[in-house]
Design an enzyme around this catalytic site. Structure first.
Site, PDB file in Angstrom:
ATOM      1  N   LYS A 265       0.816  -1.218   0.000  1.00 28.44           N
ATOM      2  CA  LYS A 265       0.000   0.000   0.000  1.00 28.44           C
ATOM      3  C   LYS A 265       0.852   1.271   0.000  1.00 28.44           C
ATOM      4  O   LYS A 265       0.503   2.256  -0.660  1.00 28.44           O
ATOM      5  CB  LYS A 265      -0.955   0.006   1.181  1.00 28.44           C
ATOM      6  CG  LYS A 265      -0.304   0.094   2.553  1.00 28.44           C
ATOM      7  CD  LYS A 265      -1.330   0.103   3.652  1.00 28.44           C
ATOM      8  CE  LYS A 265      -0.675   0.154   5.017  1.00 28.44           C
ATOM      9  NZ  LYS A 265       0.106   1.381   5.247  1.00 28.44           N
ATOM     10  N   THR A 266       1.977   1.269   0.731  1.00 32.33           N
ATOM     11  CA  THR A 266       2.827   2.455   0.766  1.00 32.33           C
ATOM     12  C   THR A 266       3.400   2.743  -0.611  1.00 32.33           C
ATOM     13  O   THR A 266       3.491   3.899  -1.044  1.00 32.33           O
ATOM     14  CB  THR A 266       3.972   2.278   1.784  1.00 32.33           C
ATOM     15  OG1 THR A 266       3.425   1.982   3.064  1.00 32.33           O
ATOM     16  CG2 THR A 266       4.818   3.533   1.875  1.00 32.33           C
TER      17      THR A 266
ATOM     18  N   ASP B 240      -3.449   7.540   4.321  1.00 30.92           N
ATOM     19  CA  ASP B 240      -3.041   6.156   4.606  1.00 30.92           C
ATOM     20  C   ASP B 240      -3.776   5.657   5.850  1.00 30.92           C
ATOM     21  O   ASP B 240      -4.217   6.448   6.689  1.00 30.92           O
ATOM     22  CB  ASP B 240      -1.531   6.137   4.836  1.00 30.92           C
ATOM     23  CG  ASP B 240      -0.959   4.733   4.865  1.00 30.92           C
ATOM     24  OD1 ASP B 240      -1.653   3.793   4.435  1.00 30.92           O
ATOM     25  OD2 ASP B 240       0.200   4.582   5.307  1.00 30.92           O
ATOM     26  N   GLU B 241      -3.916   4.340   5.984  1.00 30.90           N
ATOM     27  CA  GLU B 241      -4.535   3.711   7.159  1.00 30.90           C
ATOM     28  C   GLU B 241      -5.902   4.328   7.459  1.00 30.90           C
ATOM     29  O   GLU B 241      -6.235   4.635   8.614  1.00 30.90           O
ATOM     30  CB  GLU B 241      -3.621   3.852   8.391  1.00 30.90           C
ATOM     31  CG  GLU B 241      -2.224   3.279   8.211  1.00 30.90           C
ATOM     32  CD  GLU B 241      -2.179   1.760   8.217  1.00 30.90           C
ATOM     33  OE1 GLU B 241      -3.255   1.130   8.220  1.00 30.90           O
ATOM     34  OE2 GLU B 241      -1.069   1.195   8.195  1.00 30.90           O
TER      35      GLU B 241
ATOM     36  N   GLN C 217      -8.236  -4.627   9.221  1.00 25.91           N
ATOM     37  CA  GLN C 217      -7.220  -4.265  10.214  1.00 25.91           C
ATOM     38  C   GLN C 217      -7.647  -3.073  11.065  1.00 25.91           C
ATOM     39  O   GLN C 217      -6.812  -2.385  11.648  1.00 25.91           O
ATOM     40  CB  GLN C 217      -5.886  -3.962   9.528  1.00 25.91           C
ATOM     41  CG  GLN C 217      -5.278  -5.175   8.844  1.00 25.91           C
ATOM     42  CD  GLN C 217      -3.868  -4.903   8.350  1.00 25.91           C
ATOM     43  OE1 GLN C 217      -2.910  -4.793   9.126  1.00 25.91           O
ATOM     44  NE2 GLN C 217      -3.723  -4.790   7.046  1.00 25.91           N
TER      45      GLN C 217
ATOM     46  N   ARG D  35       1.313 -10.669  10.623  1.00 29.25           N
ATOM     47  CA  ARG D  35       2.642 -10.100  10.901  1.00 29.25           C
ATOM     48  C   ARG D  35       3.733 -11.096  10.513  1.00 29.25           C
ATOM     49  O   ARG D  35       4.894 -10.703  10.340  1.00 29.25           O
ATOM     50  CB  ARG D  35       2.813  -9.764  12.395  1.00 29.25           C
ATOM     51  CG  ARG D  35       1.883  -8.731  12.994  1.00 29.25           C
ATOM     52  CD  ARG D  35       1.761  -7.474  12.191  1.00 29.25           C
ATOM     53  NE  ARG D  35       0.638  -7.551  11.271  1.00 29.25           N
ATOM     54  CZ  ARG D  35       0.456  -6.766  10.221  1.00 29.25           C
ATOM     55  NH1 ARG D  35       1.340  -5.845   9.937  1.00 29.25           N
ATOM     56  NH2 ARG D  35      -0.600  -6.892   9.436  1.00 29.25           N
TER      57      ARG D  35
END
Length: 739
Positions: free
Chosen positions: A33-34, A221-222, A252, A606
């Site tokens: 995503k980044t 973002d997020e 998330q 993770r």
């Protein structure tokens, strides 16, 4: 091919090249995503000729913002300057510094209070209102005030909302006084930064038009972690051009307890008409078995958009599962396995142990310590939260704003100057009556009869601060730091004490000089300007633990919440029991259970290579031992993804069936698995053991008999346990099993 679209997959490319308008990118864990965000910015600037100052890109941590800026500059070969890439809070600070004087009762040099400062002000409010701090704890009040600001409720709105509720009406009075004190001190707390920015934009048309016109493109973002205030901030700014590009993962969303509203991402298509939706489902982090397990768990949630993570990196190892008989044994299993991993090809910093509550860390720390495994507890006290560092920062804050009573009270006797509590109380009382700051009253101490005995000491303190103010105006930040050290004698005071603790405090104070030097260099590099004192102080307050995380060769142990955004080669998720994970509090509603399930999904994703799931039959938490059933999340992982010990019996219904009572496994230091399903030793039953025999104790685990003394019912066993404890037991009153 342009650098910013090179090697993007089909869906990533679709998001980067999307037409103007609202765009929702549903980005699964580890899906890049980044990269999509930064490539989108580069595309706008390079291809659409958008000026960097017209792009507002927002994320949640300073570390993520810095990474975003570096990546964008790299994609554009460092030819552009991006001043509007940062966190919600840092961008709001920048906007407030520009215009707050035109719309709010603050000047642009306002202070930013951290959580400790906030509680101190609340304590002052309780004292002034004569409210019992045991009935209304500062921590509880702070939570209510934070929630109110996240929901954009002013003190008056809050009072109106809770007028019929006695307890909440008391909290409303505290909130009102608290906010009044902040304004008097020209200070904002962390929540105010966004809250006040929204108020400024809503209440001042000229400022609103300026920023709406300035930001042609907004990227966030997020997005699943945004609260009401953050949503309103973005929505106001996007009204003119309607070019809002948000990246997030509804699966998330795990911060509902601190105000995050999952509806912001679930309702995005409704809130922003004509929205384009792009799903990023290819994962570049984990193996297929790990992703399939994560998909299997999260699909049980109803409140989600729906997506399915996949990878082309192969199946990888199956998930490892172990059931311990108690929390101590669980910790030993973890330590034993980590020891084996580190003896192979894994570095300690590639390994993480995750848990639901901080209370679980104690036994894990003990097990790692006794196994000589280096570890770091993630989320411990950050550098800027340490007392000695906060003391120096308090001086810097007072130099910048002498009307800040909180900093005045912190610095006046640090180090000791012989100004007693009685004098401070009198100064504060006079300040309240006359509507002045404590600094002003202290500077006029000769005028008040009740202060005359301390007037000389107060005058000397004021003279020192005024001298430091002159240094701040004419010198650099480094020179100001040096003068603070010289004039206040804080270092000298700690040198006189000369203890291990005082030496550590001295090192931290000196390290603050390094932080100043580094900040000045970075600020100039990013902004092309010399950093001011208010810039540095704001950066200190906005710093987070994630920003300071060091990649040392230590095992990371942390809560599942803290693990979000991180990745490790090996992950242990402990405490998978009903009532612990999911937590007992989540049983109140299905929505809370779904957030716990999302937390489990975050924990699973993770892991890159190896994933260990653990739980225990019984656990002692807060001094109370309880028996637990397996977590429902374990039951949601299909059996074909699990690697279990052969000696464990499978239930016909599920590998994690709660009716399966004979699957307890203990692991010795040598790694040998031992079935203890038949453990039924009866109190008073004396077993035949001798020195050197291996035994099992229900609480302390496995150990070796070191000495046997006495006879029959008077027999005493001395046992060295694998966890390092050495204990003596009366045979007639001890449950042991020979193994």
């Amino acid at each position: 091919m342009e650098k910013y679209i090179k090697n993007l997959n089909e869906q990533q490319l679709k998001a980067v090249l999307a037409k103007d308008g609202p765009i929702l990118v549903l980005a699964g864990a580890g899906s890049g995503k980044t990269r999509v965000l930064t490539s989108r910015i580069a595309y706008l600037v390079k291809e659409k000729k958008v000026h960097p100052a017209s792009v507002l890109a927002i994320t949640f941590t300073n570390k993520a913002a810095k990474e975003m800026r570096i990546r964008v500059e790299d994609l554009l070969d460092n030819t552009m300057y991006f001043g509007w890439i940062g966190t919600f809070h840092s961008m709001c600070v920048k906007m407030l510094r520009q215009f707050c004087e035109q719309a709010l009762p603050y000047n642009k040099q306002f202070m930013i209070y951290d959580s400790d400062d906030k509680k101190i002000v609340i304590k002052d409010c309780l004292k002034e209102l004569d409210i019992d701090s045991k009935m209304y704890s500062p921590k509880m009040i702070a939570h209510h005030i934070s929630s109110a600001k996240n929901e954009l409720l002013t003190p008056k709105m809050y009072e109106k909302k809770h007028v019929a509720d006695y307890q909440m009406s008391i909290i409303s009075k505290i909130y009102t006084l608290y906010q009044h004190k902040l304004e008097e001190n020209n200070a904002m707390d962390f929540d105010d930064l966004i809250f006040n920015t929204v108020l400024m934009l809503e209440n001042n048309e000229n400022i609103r038009n300026y920023f709406q016109q300035s930001f042609r493109y907004i990227l966030i973002d997020e997005y699943q972690d945004t609260n009401e205030a953050q949503y309103r901030f973005a929505e106001i700014l996007a009204r003119k051009h309607n070019n809002i590009f948000v990246v997030g993962d509804d699966d998330q969303s795990i911060y509902g307890w601190r105000g995050a509203n999952i509806k912001n991402i679930l309702n995005f298509e409704h809130d922003f008409k004509g929205c384009q939706v792009v799903k990023l489902e290819q994962n570049y982090r984990s193996t297929s078995n790990i992703l399939d397990a994560a998909n299997a768990v999260i699909k049980h949630n109803v409140g989600r958009k729906g997506k399915n993570l996949w990878t082309d990196q192969g199946k990888g190892e199956k998930i490892h599962y172990q059931k311990a008989y108690n929390g101590v044994n669980e910790a030993l299993i973890v330590a034993t396995e980590i020891k084996k991993l580190c003896d192979k090809d894994f570095e300690c910093n590639q390994i993480a142990v995750l848990y639901r509550t901080n209370a679980q860390s104690r036994s894990i720390e003990l097990a790692l310590s006794k196994s000589s495994i280096p570890y770091r507890v993630y989320g411990s006290l950050s550098f800027y939260s340490r007392k000695e560092v906060k003391d120096v920062l308090a001086y810097l804050k007072l130099i910048l704003n002498e009307h800040d009573d909180l900093q005045f009270k912190r610095t006046i006797n640090e180090p000791k100057r012989g100004i007693g509590k009685t004098t401070m109380t009198r100064v504060e009382q006079i300040a309240i009556v006359e509507g002045k700051s404590m600094y002003e009253i202290a500077s006029l101490a000769d005028k008040y009869s009740t202060l005359k005995t301390a007037a000389n000491k107060l005058r000397q303190f004021i003279k020192m601060i005024e001298g430091l103010k002159a240094t701040e105006k004419s010198g650099t930040l480094e020179e100001l730091y040096d003068q603070v050290m010289t004039q206040t004698n804080i270092l000298g005071n700690y040198n006189l004490v000369n203890t291990i603790e005082s030496r550590s405090r001295i090192e931290n104070i000196k390290e603050l000089k390094s932080a100043i030097v580094n900040y000045v260099d970075e600020f100039y590099e990013e902004n092309g300007q010399v950093a001011k004192l208010e810039d540095f102080l704001a950066a200190c307050t906005l710093a987070t633990d994630q920003d300071n995380k060091q990649q040392q060769k230590e095992v990371t142990i942390m809560t599942l919440h803290a693990a979000k955004g991180l990745e490790f080669s090996v992950v242990f998720i402990t405490g998978l029991e009903e009532g612990l994970f999911p937590s007992m509090m989540s049983f109140e509603s299905e929505s809370k259970i779904e957030e716990e399930r999302r937390l489990c999904y975050v924990g699973i994703t993770r892991a890159k290579e190896k994933l260990y799931l653990l739980n225990a039959s019984e656990r002692t938490i807060y001094g109370k031992t309880q028996h637990y059933q397996d977590s429902r999340f374990l039951n949601e992982v299909p059996s074909n993804f699990i690697n279990r010990n052969k000696k464990q019996k499978r239930s016909k219904k599920s590998v994690f069936s709660q009716t399966n009572k004979t699957t307890q496994i203990s692991i010795t230091r040598g790694g040998k698995a031992i079935d203890i399903a038949g453990y039924k030793a009866i109190q008073g039953e004396i077993i035949d053991v001798c020195v050197g025999d291996r035994i099992l104790h229900k609480k302390y685990g496995e150990g070796t008999i070191e000495k046997v003394s006495g006879e029959n019912n008077d027999k005493v066993y001395e046992i060295v346990f694998d966890m390092g404890d050495k204990k003596r037991f009366m045979a007639a009153f001890t449950k042991l099993k020979k193994i």
